[in-house]
Design a protein around this motif. Structure first.
Motif, PDB file in Angstrom:
ATOM      1  N   GLN A   1      74.454 -20.818 -21.485  1.00  0.00           N
ATOM      2  CA  GLN A   1      75.251 -21.365 -22.589  1.00  0.00           C
ATOM      3  C   GLN A   1      76.459 -20.478 -22.887  1.00  0.00           C
ATOM      4  N   LYS A   2      76.257 -19.149 -22.834  1.00  0.00           N
ATOM      5  CA  LYS A   2      77.373 -18.222 -23.067  1.00  0.00           C
ATOM      6  C   LYS A   2      78.447 -18.412 -21.999  1.00  0.00           C
TER       7      LYS A   2
ATOM      8  N   ASP B   1      82.087 -11.742 -25.267  1.00  0.00           N
ATOM      9  CA  ASP B   1      81.442 -10.750 -26.127  1.00  0.00           C
ATOM     10  C   ASP B   1      79.953 -11.058 -26.301  1.00  0.00           C
ATOM     11  N   GLY B   2      79.658 -12.326 -26.519  1.00  0.00           N
ATOM     12  CA  GLY B   2      78.264 -12.725 -26.655  1.00  0.00           C
ATOM     13  C   GLY B   2      77.488 -12.477 -25.376  1.00  0.00           C
ATOM     14  N   MET B   3      78.126 -12.728 -24.235  1.00  0.00           N
ATOM     15  CA  MET B   3      77.475 -12.513 -22.943  1.00  0.00           C
ATOM     16  C   MET B   3      77.206 -11.034 -22.719  1.00  0.00           C
ATOM     17  N   LYS B   4      78.174 -10.202 -23.069  1.00  0.00           N
ATOM     18  CA  LYS B   4      77.988  -8.757 -22.899  1.00  0.00           C
ATOM     19  C   LYS B   4      76.790  -8.284 -23.708  1.00  0.00           C
ATOM     20  N   GLU B   5      76.718  -8.704 -24.962  1.00  0.00           N
ATOM     21  CA  GLU B   5      75.605  -8.325 -25.835  1.00  0.00           C
ATOM     22  C   GLU B   5      74.274  -8.828 -25.276  1.00  0.00           C
ATOM     23  N   LEU B   6      74.266 -10.054 -24.801  1.00  0.00           N
ATOM     24  CA  LEU B   6      73.052 -10.653 -24.265  1.00  0.00           C
ATOM     25  C   LEU B   6      72.585  -9.941 -23.000  1.00  0.00           C
ATOM     26  N   VAL B   7      73.501  -9.633 -22.106  1.00  0.00           N
ATOM     27  CA  VAL B   7      73.135  -8.942 -20.861  1.00  0.00           C
ATOM     28  C   VAL B   7      72.584  -7.553 -21.171  1.00  0.00           C
TER      29      VAL B   7
ATOM     30  N   ALA C   1      64.166 -18.179 -21.759  1.00  0.00           N
ATOM     31  CA  ALA C   1      65.024 -18.370 -22.937  1.00  0.00           C
ATOM     32  C   ALA C   1      66.315 -17.559 -22.796  1.00  0.00           C
ATOM     33  N   GLU C   2      66.190 -16.319 -22.323  1.00  0.00           N
ATOM     34  CA  GLU C   2      67.382 -15.486 -22.158  1.00  0.00           C
ATOM     35  C   GLU C   2      68.319 -16.065 -21.101  1.00  0.00           C
TER      36      GLU C   2
END
Length: 80
Positions: free
Chosen positions: A39-40, A47-53, A32-33
């Motif tokens: 998708q990011k 910003d979303g990618m940074k938070e997700l990583v 899922a991650e």
């Protein structure tokens, strides 16, 4: 050069991760991650990618912080 070094150290890193359960993450969560990461990237959401990583690597980051203090914990995903 970096590729060659990675080929040399990767087996030891994987043994260490397995021994201390650094990446004991349920497969569904990992998949899922990774789908969310893709998708990011498609959305060019930096910003979303940074938070997700950071979220994705949080156990590894916590483990590294503790191991530099000489405290190598046994833990499960999401819990140190």
């Amino acid at each position: 050069m970096i590729s060659s070094l990675l080929l040399i150290i990767t087996p030891d890193i994987l043994k260490y991760y397995q021994k201390y359960k650094v990446c004991a993450v349920p497969q569904k969560t990992v998949h899922a991650e990774h789908r969310e990461m893709l998708q990011k990237i498609k959305d060019k959401d930096k910003d979303g990618m940074k938070e997700l990583v950071l979220r994705h690597l949080s156990n590894l980051i916590d483990f590294a912080k503790l191991s530099t203090k000489g405290e190598i914990p046994e833990f499960e995903y999401g819990h140190i």
